[in-house]
Design an enzyme around this catalytic site. Structure first.
Site, PDB file in Angstrom:
ATOM      1  N   ASP A  67      41.031  40.272  42.961  1.00 25.03           N
ATOM      2  CA  ASP A  67      40.387  41.531  42.585  1.00 25.03           C
ATOM      3  C   ASP A  67      40.194  41.698  41.076  1.00 25.03           C
ATOM      4  OD1 ASP A  67      40.667  41.885  45.274  1.00 25.03           O
ATOM      5  OD2 ASP A  67      41.624  43.856  45.128  1.00 25.03           O
ATOM      6  N   ASP A 106      37.150  41.495  54.935  1.00 22.09           N
ATOM      7  CA  ASP A 106      38.222  41.196  53.980  1.00 22.09           C
ATOM      8  C   ASP A 106      39.418  40.547  54.691  1.00 22.09           C
ATOM      9  OD1 ASP A 106      40.108  41.244  51.986  1.00 22.09           O
ATOM     10  OD2 ASP A 106      39.765  43.327  51.407  1.00 22.09           O
TER      11      ASP A 106
END
Ligand code: GLA
Length: 395
Positions: free
Chosen positions: A220, A150
């Site tokens: 997200d 990430d």
């Protein structure tokens, strides 16, 4: 005369052994979109060893494992301190990572872990910056099979080292992802490599070059209909970048987390299987309602996502709040999703010739598990508010 021999020998070695090994690793991993569970959407920073074991147990007891949900993925917040040698250790929520991996493997499952190319992850835990080889080795020693990597804290490094130079920052980002891929390969353990950088720099165009088996295409998801739909329906046009070994990832599932209705979750699942998206359940599997399980475990629906042809679907048409998407399947079949994005039920008509079939085509409603009959080359069905119907069309 004798000078070129050495480079030739090396070139032969690389062609005969190293390239095929690298290639084999990227194509056999994720031949179809990865399936499993990830801790983040429900447990976020609270996830512990016990939650991960409970998820593994539930994958087995509910039948989800046997339906294809294989990976049990620990997301952010497992990390503790590095020791004097720089080796990363888990924090006290995870007393023994190797034992946890062994437990998950003993259930016939695989296990995943999470890190960042930056010094810090999104939740401000230790990332792998300047420890890439060491961390990859640790994950392999513990027995991990999947890494979500990430970007997060690496953006800080990019800002510092390449201020006002987007080209350089982009090159740094690609190098960082490639570096971890090489570190994973060097462990000799097959570790599925899941890129997470929110779709920056059109990652679908270069994710494969840096070794990615999947890459997040957006920011997200959240457990709200508007966010799920915004993400899902924005995936039009990305189909050509996906295929066996490398998938677009519109983020993990929210099904069962409580923020959407059953029809909205059905739309979520329907869209994700048409997108050949990774199917990573994001709910508490140990406390699922029968309707949540039914949405996650429908074999005919999962088969759409997992079809061996490995083609992602795309939008066919959009009329007001209704959309038709399709995905080619092996054996010349096609799956068609009828989506209603409005807050009232709406009839949607599929004209078989619009998707390349004639009046003799066979139609099956996959959620219902039954054949349906077109009339004069068309099939009309009332799709519930925020709902979806999934039809398989074959000759
Ligand atoms: C980012 C990712 C999420 C999750 C969190 C963890 O926001 O996109 O999927 O991994 O970090 O901190």
């Amino acid at each position: 005369m004798s000078r070129p021999k050495f480079p030739v020998a090396i070139a032969l070695l690389v062609t005969a052994y190293i390239l095929p090994a690298v290639f084999a690793q990227t194509t056999t991993l994720a031949a179809t979109p990865p399936m499993g569970w990830n801790s983040w959407n429900h447990f976020a920073g609270k996830v512990s060893d016990a939650d991960v074991r409970a998820a593994a147990d539930a994958l087995v007891s509910t039948g989800m494992r046997d339906a294809g949900y294989i990976y049990v993925n620990i997301d952010d917040t497992w990390q503790g301190e590095r020791d004097a040698q720089g080796v990363i250790h888990a924090n006290n929520k995870f007393p023994d990572m190797k034992a946890l991996a062994d437990y998950v493997h003993s259930k016939g499952l695989k296990i995943g872990i999470y890190s960042s190319p930056g010094p810090l992850t999104c939740a401000h835990y230790a990332g792998s910056y300047l420890h890439e080889e060491q961390d990859a080795k640790t994950y392999a020693e513990w027995g991990f099979d999947f890494l979500k990597y990430d970007l997060c804290g690496f953006r800080e490094i990019m800002r510092k080292e390449a201020p006002n130079d987007p080209q350089k920052a982009f090159a740094m980002q690609k190098d960082a992802y490639e570096k971890m891929h090489k570190a994973l390969i060097a462990t000799g353990r097959p570790i599925l490599y899941s890129l997470c950088q929110y779709g920056l720099n059109d990652v679908w165009k270069w994710g494969t070059d840096v070794g990615g088996n999947s890459w997040r295409t957006t920011g997200d998801i959240s457990d709200r209909y508007s966010r799920m739909a915004e993400i899902g329906f924005s995936q039009a046009g990305l189909a050509k970048y996906a295929g066996p070994g490398h998938w677009n990832d519109p983020d993990m599932l929210e099904i069962g987390n409580g923020g959407m209705t059953e029809d909205q979750y059905r739309q979520h699942m329907t869209l994700w299987v048409i997108l050949a998206a990774p199917l990573l359940a994001g709910n508490d599997l140990s406390k699922m309602t029968p309707s949540t399980l039914a949405l996650l475990i429908n074999r005919e629906v999962i088969a759409v996502d997992q079809d061996p042809l490995g083609k992602q679907g795309d939008r066919v048409s959009a009329v007001g709040p209704t959309e038709i998407w399709s995905k080619p399947l092996s054996n010349g079949a096609l799956v068609v999703g009828l989506f209603n994005r409005a807050d009232a039920p709406s009839p949607i008509t599929l004209k078989l010739q619009d998707v390349g079939f004639d009046n003799n085509a066979k139609l099956r409603d996959l959620w219902k598990g039954s054949e349906v009959t077109p009339k004069n080359g068309a099939y009309t069905v009332t799709v519930p508010a925020y709902g979806a119907v999934l039809l398989k069309v074959s000759r």
